[in-house]
Design an enzyme around this catalytic site. Structure first.
Site, PDB file in Angstrom:
ATOM      1  N   ASN A 168     -36.568   6.961  17.455  1.00  0.00           N
ATOM      2  CA  ASN A 168     -35.253   5.988  17.982  1.00  0.00           C
ATOM      3  C   ASN A 168     -34.450   5.807  16.475  1.00  0.00           C
ATOM      4  O   ASN A 168     -34.009   4.934  16.812  1.00  0.00           O
ATOM      5  CB  ASN A 168     -36.120   3.990  18.550  1.00  0.00           C
ATOM      6  CG  ASN A 168     -37.730   4.380  17.257  1.00  0.00           C
ATOM      7  OD1 ASN A 168     -38.411   5.249  16.946  1.00  0.00           O
ATOM      8  ND2 ASN A 168     -38.151   3.453  17.657  1.00  0.00           N
ATOM      9  N   LYS A 191     -41.945  17.075  10.224  1.00  0.00           N
ATOM     10  CA  LYS A 191     -41.753  17.240  11.848  1.00  0.00           C
ATOM     11  C   LYS A 191     -40.492  15.873  12.746  1.00  0.00           C
ATOM     12  O   LYS A 191     -41.044  15.136  13.227  1.00  0.00           O
ATOM     13  CB  LYS A 191     -42.223  17.547  12.451  1.00  0.00           C
ATOM     14  CG  LYS A 191     -42.839  18.207  13.286  1.00  0.00           C
ATOM     15  CD  LYS A 191     -41.669  18.176  14.527  1.00  0.00           C
ATOM     16  CE  LYS A 191     -42.343  17.227  15.616  1.00  0.00           C
ATOM     17  NZ  LYS A 191     -41.207  17.274  16.850  1.00  0.00           N
ATOM     18  N   GLY A 244     -44.744   6.852  17.502  1.00  0.00           N
ATOM     19  CA  GLY A 244     -44.463   7.379  18.675  1.00  0.00           C
ATOM     20  C   GLY A 244     -44.806   6.472  18.752  1.00  0.00           C
ATOM     21  O   GLY A 244     -45.587   5.349  19.342  1.00  0.00           O
ATOM     22  N   GLY A 249     -50.115   8.900  19.994  1.00  0.00           N
ATOM     23  CA  GLY A 249     -51.073   8.607  18.286  1.00  0.00           C
ATOM     24  C   GLY A 249     -52.586   9.149  18.697  1.00  0.00           C
ATOM     25  O   GLY A 249     -53.025   9.635  17.604  1.00  0.00           O
ATOM     26  N   GLU A 266     -48.137   4.201  13.473  1.00  0.00           N
ATOM     27  CA  GLU A 266     -47.429   2.893  13.935  1.00  0.00           C
ATOM     28  C   GLU A 266     -46.840   3.945  16.019  1.00  0.00           C
ATOM     29  O   GLU A 266     -45.795   4.047  15.946  1.00  0.00           O
ATOM     30  CB  GLU A 266     -46.018   2.599  12.714  1.00  0.00           C
ATOM     31  CG  GLU A 266     -45.535   1.710  13.174  1.00  0.00           C
ATOM     32  CD  GLU A 266     -44.595   1.104  14.087  1.00  0.00           C
ATOM     33  OE1 GLU A 266     -44.557   0.949  15.166  1.00  0.00           O
ATOM     34  OE2 GLU A 266     -43.035   1.470  13.620  1.00  0.00           O
ATOM     35  N   CYS A 300     -40.067  -0.629  18.090  1.00  0.00           N
ATOM     36  CA  CYS A 300     -41.418  -0.082  18.374  1.00  0.00           C
ATOM     37  C   CYS A 300     -41.532  -2.062  18.075  1.00  0.00           C
ATOM     38  O   CYS A 300     -42.309  -2.675  19.225  1.00  0.00           O
ATOM     39  CB  CYS A 300     -41.764   0.398  16.871  1.00  0.00           C
ATOM     40  SG  CYS A 300     -41.069  -0.492  15.254  1.00  0.00           S
ATOM     41  N   GLU A 477     -47.626   0.366   6.437  1.00  0.00           N
ATOM     42  CA  GLU A 477     -46.105   0.728   5.299  1.00  0.00           C
ATOM     43  C   GLU A 477     -45.391  -0.490   5.206  1.00  0.00           C
ATOM     44  O   GLU A 477     -46.031  -1.092   5.386  1.00  0.00           O
ATOM     45  CB  GLU A 477     -45.667   2.037   6.880  1.00  0.00           C
ATOM     46  CG  GLU A 477     -45.519   2.801   7.407  1.00  0.00           C
ATOM     47  CD  GLU A 477     -45.034   3.588   8.172  1.00  0.00           C
ATOM     48  OE1 GLU A 477     -45.383   3.584   9.647  1.00  0.00           O
ATOM     49  OE2 GLU A 477     -44.719   4.659   7.750  1.00  0.00           O
TER      50      GLU A 477
HETATM   51  P1  NAI Z   1     -44.216  10.866  21.484  1.00  0.00           P
HETATM   52  O1  NAI Z   1     -44.606   9.541  21.309  1.00  0.00           O
HETATM   53  O2  NAI Z   1     -44.446  11.987  22.249  1.00  0.00           O
HETATM   54  O3  NAI Z   1     -43.040  11.023  20.335  1.00  0.00           O
HETATM   55  C1  NAI Z   1     -42.712  10.576  18.913  1.00  0.00           C
HETATM   56  C2  NAI Z   1     -42.737  12.411  17.749  1.00  0.00           C
HETATM   57  O4  NAI Z   1     -44.541  12.496  18.057  1.00  0.00           O
HETATM   58  C3  NAI Z   1     -41.870  13.478  17.976  1.00  0.00           C
HETATM   59  O5  NAI Z   1     -41.953  13.694  16.637  1.00  0.00           O
HETATM   60  C4  NAI Z   1     -42.506  14.094  19.173  1.00  0.00           C
HETATM   61  O6  NAI Z   1     -41.703  15.725  18.798  1.00  0.00           O
HETATM   62  C5  NAI Z   1     -43.750  14.202  18.234  1.00  0.00           C
HETATM   63  N1  NAI Z   1     -45.397  14.479  19.173  1.00  0.00           N
HETATM   64  C6  NAI Z   1     -45.214  15.192  20.411  1.00  0.00           C
HETATM   65  N2  NAI Z   1     -46.550  15.156  21.026  1.00  0.00           N
HETATM   66  C7  NAI Z   1     -47.528  15.279  19.760  1.00  0.00           C
HETATM   67  C8  NAI Z   1     -48.380  15.899  19.736  1.00  0.00           C
HETATM   68  N3  NAI Z   1     -48.972  16.462  20.895  1.00  0.00           N
HETATM   69  N4  NAI Z   1     -48.708  15.934  18.587  1.00  0.00           N
HETATM   70  C9  NAI Z   1     -48.331  16.250  16.848  1.00  0.00           C
HETATM   71  N5  NAI Z   1     -47.100  15.128  17.989  1.00  0.00           N
HETATM   72  C10 NAI Z   1     -46.340  15.329  18.267  1.00  0.00           C
HETATM   73  O7  NAI Z   1     -43.040  10.159  21.733  1.00  0.00           O
HETATM   74  P2  NAI Z   1     -42.041  10.360  23.385  1.00  0.00           P
HETATM   75  O8  NAI Z   1     -42.584  11.100  24.103  1.00  0.00           O
HETATM   76  O9  NAI Z   1     -40.367  10.971  22.665  1.00  0.00           O
HETATM   77  O10 NAI Z   1     -42.225   8.726  23.983  1.00  0.00           O
HETATM   78  C11 NAI Z   1     -42.414   8.173  24.787  1.00  0.00           C
HETATM   79  C12 NAI Z   1     -42.264   6.457  24.345  1.00  0.00           C
HETATM   80  O11 NAI Z   1     -42.805   6.623  23.440  1.00  0.00           O
HETATM   81  C13 NAI Z   1     -41.319   6.130  24.392  1.00  0.00           C
HETATM   82  O12 NAI Z   1     -40.995   5.295  25.608  1.00  0.00           O
HETATM   83  C14 NAI Z   1     -41.686   4.641  23.829  1.00  0.00           C
HETATM   84  O13 NAI Z   1     -42.639   3.402  24.229  1.00  0.00           O
HETATM   85  C15 NAI Z   1     -42.718   5.289  22.497  1.00  0.00           C
HETATM   86  N6  NAI Z   1     -42.408   5.465  21.518  1.00  0.00           N
HETATM   87  C16 NAI Z   1     -42.190   4.192  20.351  1.00  0.00           C
HETATM   88  C17 NAI Z   1     -41.416   4.506  19.075  1.00  0.00           C
HETATM   89  C18 NAI Z   1     -42.410   3.412  18.406  1.00  0.00           C
HETATM   90  O14 NAI Z   1     -40.848   3.632  17.319  1.00  0.00           O
HETATM   91  N7  NAI Z   1     -43.173   2.379  17.894  1.00  0.00           N
HETATM   92  C19 NAI Z   1     -40.892   5.575  18.971  1.00  0.00           C
HETATM   93  C20 NAI Z   1     -40.351   6.263  20.075  1.00  0.00           C
HETATM   94  C21 NAI Z   1     -41.506   6.827  21.528  1.00  0.00           C
END
Ligand code: NAI
Ligand code: MG
Length: 496
Positions: A168, A191, A244, A249, A266, A300, A477
């Site tokens: 995002n 990453k 994420g 997390g 976060e 977020c 942060e």
């Molecule tokens: P995600 O949390 O899976 O992805 C975030 C990062 O984590 C990406 O770089 C991804 O490649 C990495 N990642 C994914 N699985 C991992 C693992 N097992 N080990 C280490 N790294 C890993 O989020 P996703 O699936 O892209 O989005 C799903 C939901 O997460 C969204 O709909 C939203 O609700 C939330 N989200 C929240 C964010 C925030 O700013 N707090 C940012 C992005 C998503």
């Protein structure tokens, strides 16, 4: 907006392509190709691919962590703080010099509007500038013990740090972790999200141009499972910064636990804007709209819940709904009010919530459906949406939708406002809108969140610590807190 930026954006929008992007990893000071397959990078405004990038895995992570480990021990931990600061200062200057190009790449890759992407790039530059100034101000303490015993502390860099970046705010989130880590003397393996890898690779070139030694900053692109998971599980990583979802997390924290690796998490939120009857209504409407429709709600710290006093509810929600309906949707590079959501997957997730709300007969005051760029019929768009009169238990109140979708809850007293506002598993930010500063202060004290906004939303800079309570995360942060996260404190007791 500068005419250069606009003409570059137009050119890219018309051709659908952009020069200068890398499809390699960046390890030990070099862009390197490895034998694995490539992944497509999509333009969310059209839903079409515009570039490819490398699908890294365990082998590339091993290589990058090793490079970062050697660079930490042999080079970066020996560079004096003032010199680290100079390199970060130069980085900030280079980001500003290349801002138009970075802005267009970020807009194309993430879908965000040109104005917002421009803001993100400025934010990234400011982050490097802030931590450039902080690098040589990391100090320890000394302690009065007794006449012949001196005790003092020294903040030492953690070592190799992993940065797992969301889609995002690709460059802004990278800067938020990488700048303080470098300032503290740590080395980096980043990453980026598989949806938005491009600006992280561009940052590798910029940091190198600024004079960062080889191996200090490394980027491995790829999916979360293939590249993120081995990075989180790596025994030589001393600290992981992750932004994420709560679910991912938790996985990162579990992987970290096996090695007793420190984490900063976060994890988003379901942040309430508490609007009281005595607010400045126009200001509150502007801020509530901005808090949920900026970046198509994929923030977020979005204000995804409106907790409003009954006496002004009708008028406020009427006006806000009209505002939502007027927002212009379009391809980010045309700089509309609201761009697309970031991926087809995210569109599907938001669509699921909208369809479920419809099926349940939830009162819809604006939007309520997915749509497309009105000019081209393409892309992954969601109408700015308002769901009204929701119960605290409703999933639209409890779950992070991560789209331009506002959930409205009506309250009758300040006590009820506090109870309702705090009644989710999240606690990232909360907003308060009132002209009564005593009420504002009471709410600021009672709301369970890492950051409170009073009569505004988002307007706090890199100087101010940021992070979540409850399931919104661990750690802080930004600000000097953000720098200390990358240090381990050594205490020395010396008898003389
Ligand atoms: P995600 O949390 O899976 O992805 C975030 C990062 O984590 C990406 O770089 C991804 O490649 C990495 N990642 C994914 N699985 C991992 C693992 N097992 N080990 C280490 N790294 C890993 O989020 P996703 O699936 O892209 O989005 C799903 C939901 O997460 C969204 O709909 C939203 O609700 C939330 N989200 C929240 C964010 C925030 O700013 N707090 C940012 C992005 C998503
Ligand atoms: Mg993309």
């Amino acid at each position: 907006m500068s005419s250069n930026l606009e003409s570059l954006a137009r050119q890219v929008a018309e051709s659908g392509r952009i020069e200068g992007l890398s499809d390699k990893h960046f390890i030990d000071g070099r862009f390197i190709a490895r034998g694995n397959e490539s992944l497509e990078c999509y333009d969310p405004g059209t839903g079409k691919p515009f570039a490819q990038f490398a699908a890294g895995g365990k082998a590339e992570i091993e290589e990058a962590v090793e490079a970062a480990k050697v660079a930490f021990a042999k080079v970066w931990s020996k560079v004096v703080p003032a010199e680290r600061g100079r390199i970060l200062q130069k980085t900030a200057a280079l980001i500003r010099e290349k801002a138009d190009y970075l802005t267009v790449v970020e807009s194309l890759d993430s879908g965000k509007t040109l104005s917002e992407a421009k803001g993100d790039i400025a934010n990234a530059a400011r982050t490097f500038e802030y931590y450039a100034g902080a690098a040589d101000k990391l100090q320890g303490d000394s302690f009065p013990i007794s006449g012949d015993l001196l005790a003092y502390t020294v903040p030492e860099p953690m070592g190799v740090t992993a940065h797992i970046i969301p889609w995002n705010y690709p460059l802004a989130m990278l800067a938020r972790g990488v700048a303080p880590a470098l300032a503290a003397g740590c080395t980096i393996v980043a990453k980026p999200a598989e949806q938005t890898p491009m600006t992280a690779l561009l940052m590798a070139g910029i940091l190198q141009e600024a004079g960062l030694p080889d191996g200090v900053f490394n980027v491995v692109t790829g999916t979360g499972e293939e590249a993120g998971a081995p990075l989180a599980a790596h025994k030589d990583v001393a600290h992981i910064t992750f932004t994420g979802s709560v679910e991912t997390g938790g996985k990162v924290m579990q992987a970290a636990a096996r090695n007793i690796t420190q984490v900063t998490l976060e994890l988003g939120g379901k942040s309430p804007a508490v609007v009281l009857a005595d607010c400045d209504m126009e200001n509150a409407i502007n801020n509530v709209a901005g808090s949920i429709y900026k970046n198509a709600g994929q923030i977020c710290s979005a204000g995804s819940r409106l907790v409003i006093e009954r006496s002004i509810h009708d008028e406020f929600v009427d006006k806000l709904s009209r505002r939502a309906a007027q927002l212009r949707l379009g391809h980010g590079l045309r700089d509309p009010d609201v761009g697309p959501v970031n991926s087809q997957e995210q569109l599907g997730k938001v669509k699921g919530y909208l369809e479920d709300a419809k099926a349940r007969g939830v009162e819809t005051r604006a939007g309520g459906a997915v749509t497309a760029d009105p000019e081209t019929g393409l892309g992954w768009f969601v109408e700015p949406t308002i769901f009204d009169n929701l119960d605290s238990k409703d999933r639209l109140v409890q779950e992070e939708v991560f789209g331009p979708v506002l959930a409205v809850q009506v309250i009758d007293s300040l006590d009820e406002a506090i109870e309702v506002a705090n009644d989710t598993e999240y606690g990232l930010v909360a907003g308060v809108f009132t002209k009564d500063s005593a009420k504002a202060r009471r709410l600021a004290g009672a709301l369970d969140a890492g950051q409170i906004f009073v009569n505004q939303w988002f307007s706090v800079g890199i100087e101010v610590p940021f992070g979540g309570n409850k399931k919104s995360g661990i750690g802080r942060e930004k600000g000097m807190e953000g720098l200390r996260a990358y240090c381990k404190i050594k205490a020395v007791g010396e008898r003389f």
